[in-house]
Design an enzyme around this catalytic site. Structure first.
Site, PDB file in Angstrom:
ATOM      1  CG  HIS A 111      -8.100  -3.410  -2.481  1.00  0.00           C
ATOM      2  ND1 HIS A 111      -9.142  -2.743  -3.100  1.00  0.00           N
ATOM      3  CD2 HIS A 111      -7.206  -2.442  -2.164  1.00  0.00           C
ATOM      4  CE1 HIS A 111      -8.888  -1.450  -3.134  1.00  0.00           C
ATOM      5  NE2 HIS A 111      -7.715  -1.250  -2.573  1.00  0.00           N
ATOM      6  CB  THR A 112      -5.779 -10.230  -2.296  1.00  0.00           C
ATOM      7  OG1 THR A 112      -5.989 -11.535  -1.739  1.00  0.00           O
ATOM      8  CG2 THR A 112      -4.301 -10.045  -2.578  1.00  0.00           C
TER       9      THR A 112
ATOM     10  CG  ASN B 242      -0.769   8.552   2.489  1.00  0.00           C
ATOM     11  OD1 ASN B 242      -1.334   7.611   1.936  1.00  0.00           O
ATOM     12  ND2 ASN B 242      -0.047   9.444   1.823  1.00  0.00           N
TER      13      ASN B 242
ATOM     14  NE  ARG C 283      -3.916   1.960   2.414  1.00  0.00           N
ATOM     15  CZ  ARG C 283      -4.028   2.747   3.491  1.00  0.00           C
ATOM     16  NH1 ARG C 283      -3.283   2.520   4.559  1.00  0.00           N
ATOM     17  NH2 ARG C 283      -4.881   3.743   3.513  1.00  0.00           N
TER      18      ARG C 283
ATOM     19  N   PRO D 238      -6.745   7.627  -5.547  1.00  0.00           N
ATOM     20  CG  PRO D 238      -6.412   5.561  -6.557  1.00  0.00           C
ATOM     21  CD  PRO D 238      -5.703   6.821  -6.216  1.00  0.00           C
TER      22      PRO D 238
ATOM     23  CG  ASP E 130       8.720  11.161  -5.522  1.00  0.00           C
ATOM     24  OD1 ASP E 130       7.881  10.504  -4.846  1.00  0.00           O
ATOM     25  OD2 ASP E 130       8.657  12.400  -5.668  1.00  0.00           O
TER      26      ASP E 130
ATOM     27  CG  ASP F 127      -9.055 -11.533   0.340  1.00  0.00           C
ATOM     28  OD1 ASP F 127      -8.793 -12.303   1.268  1.00  0.00           O
ATOM     29  OD2 ASP F 127      -8.521 -11.651  -0.776  1.00  0.00           O
TER      30      ASP F 127
ATOM     31  CG  ASP G 129      -5.848 -15.587  -2.005  1.00  0.00           C
ATOM     32  OD1 ASP G 129      -6.441 -14.476  -2.095  1.00  0.00           O
ATOM     33  OD2 ASP G 129      -5.997 -16.338  -1.022  1.00  0.00           O
TER      34      ASP G 129
ATOM     35  CD  GLU H 194       3.568  12.294  -1.123  1.00  0.00           C
ATOM     36  OE1 GLU H 194       3.469  11.050  -1.153  1.00  0.00           O
ATOM     37  OE2 GLU H 194       4.255  12.929  -1.936  1.00  0.00           O
TER      38      GLU H 194
ATOM     39  CG  HIS I 170      -1.280   5.193  -0.615  1.00  0.00           C
ATOM     40  ND1 HIS I 170      -2.040   5.793   0.372  1.00  0.00           N
ATOM     41  CD2 HIS I 170      -2.064   4.209  -1.126  1.00  0.00           C
ATOM     42  CE1 HIS I 170      -3.231   5.198   0.446  1.00  0.00           C
ATOM     43  NE2 HIS I 170      -3.253   4.222  -0.451  1.00  0.00           N
ATOM     44  CG  ASP I 171       6.452   6.815  -3.324  1.00  0.00           C
ATOM     45  OD1 ASP I 171       6.472   8.042  -3.073  1.00  0.00           O
ATOM     46  OD2 ASP I 171       7.396   6.227  -3.886  1.00  0.00           O
TER      47      ASP I 171
ATOM     48  CB  SER J 217       7.245  12.142  -2.161  1.00  0.00           C
ATOM     49  OG  SER J 217       6.224  11.467  -2.870  1.00  0.00           O
TER      50      SER J 217
END
Length: 316
Positions: free
Chosen positions: A188-189, A91, A59, A158, A71, A241, A248, A85, A63-64, A73
């Site tokens: 997201h698994t 975050n 994650r 997003p 980079d 999940d 998986d 950030e 997100h980076d 950040s």
């Protein structure tokens, strides 16, 4: 030691490098030949002590990359009046930064001033996926670390409430396709979500429905019991999940069963192309792994940094 050797021996499975890219597979071959072994060792040790580390590293990398490119950040600390950030709303729940710090410390002992934090994070995310049972891939290297990090820019990430149009726009702005969108959503698994990220689906969903009608009723009932509208525990939430520490294709099966957590997950059924990909990945773990690895290479090759940081938390 065996698991580290397994990581290193499996990285040739997927080696698609986007054309026209300044990154290279052998970027540190002479300047830091033991880099990948060091990263795998530290990530493996951290994972053995905390099974949530892989989800956190994956994650963190995502997100980076979605803000200013990959980079590092996201690793910078806030300083003075500048809120970085990592302290932006999306975050706040990121964790396991210490793993990257530990890798950087070991890498600096072996190859001082050579390896960027951005490359370390990309490698750590790859190893995190593999250690959780997922695919591996050869990571192109040569990213530079950025000098700017602003909490206000985390609005670009997003959101779990996004519809399919918003998701496609967000990914396309970063040169990522609809295939990349669906494959990378499969990350997201791994992981856990707080109630706030899916509250919109189980309370006051619309003028006519309290609960999102696309949710499996018994699953919705379970979520409501975990996240009541009133008297909610501060850190209440659920795994995204059922097999939350294993990489998986269960995530895609859950979407088709009306048991996805986020609106953005359910939205993947809203166009023929995305629905077809969800079904494909739910049916074939091998297909998902191949697409995911190639999409990770593509996403992680977005870079816009300027330096190689000595300390991942502060600019030089």
């Amino acid at each position: 030691m065996d698991i580290i050797i397994a990581v290193m021996s499996s990285i040739i499975l997927f080696s698609v490098v986007p054309s026209g890219n300044s990154l290279g597979l052998n970027y540190y071959e002479k300047t830091c030949p033991d880099l990948e072994f060091i990263v795998a060792k530290v990530v493996s040790e951290a994972t053995s002590k905390d099974k949530t580390v892989p989800a956190a590293l994956l994650r963190m990398h995502f997100h980076d990359c979605f803000i200013r490119g990959c980079d590092a950040s996201v690793l910078l600390n806030s300083k003075g009046s500048n809120k970085a950030e990592k302290d932006g709303p999306p975050n706040i729940s990121l964790h396991a930064f210490y793993v990257i710090d530990n890798v950087k410390s070991e890498v600096e002992k072996a190859c001082p001033g050579v390896v960027s934090c951005a490359d370390i994070l990309a490698l750590a995310a790859r190893d995190a996926v593999f250690l959780s049972g997922g695919p591996s891939w050869d990571v192109p290297k040569g990213r530079k670390d950025g000098r700017t990090s602003a909490a206000s820019e985390t609005r670009q990430l997003p959101a779990p409430t996004f519809n399919i149009s918003q998701l496609q726009q967000s990914f396309s702005q970063r040169g990522l396709s609809t295939e990349d969108l669906v494959a990378l959503s499969g990350g997201h698994t791994l992981g856990f979500s707080h109630c706030s990220s899916f509250q919109n689906r189980i309370h006051n969903f619309s003028a006519t429905n309290d609960v999102d009608p696309s949710l499996n009723p018994s699953f919705a009932g379970k979520l409501k019991s975990i996240c009541p509208l009133k008297n909610q525990a501060k850190n209440a939430g659920t795994t995204i999940d059922p097999s939350s520490t294993t990489f998986d294709n269960t995530y895609f099966k859950a979407i088709l069963q009306g048991m996805s957590i986020f609106s953005s997950d359910q939205a993947l059924l809203d166009t023929p192309k995305t629905k077809e990909l969800v079904s494909k990945f739910a049916t074939s773990k091998e297909a998902f792994f191949k697409y995911f690895a190639n999409s990770m290479i593509k996403m992680s090759s977005i870079n816009g940094g300027q330096e190689v940081r000595k300390d991942c938390r502060v600019v030089n």
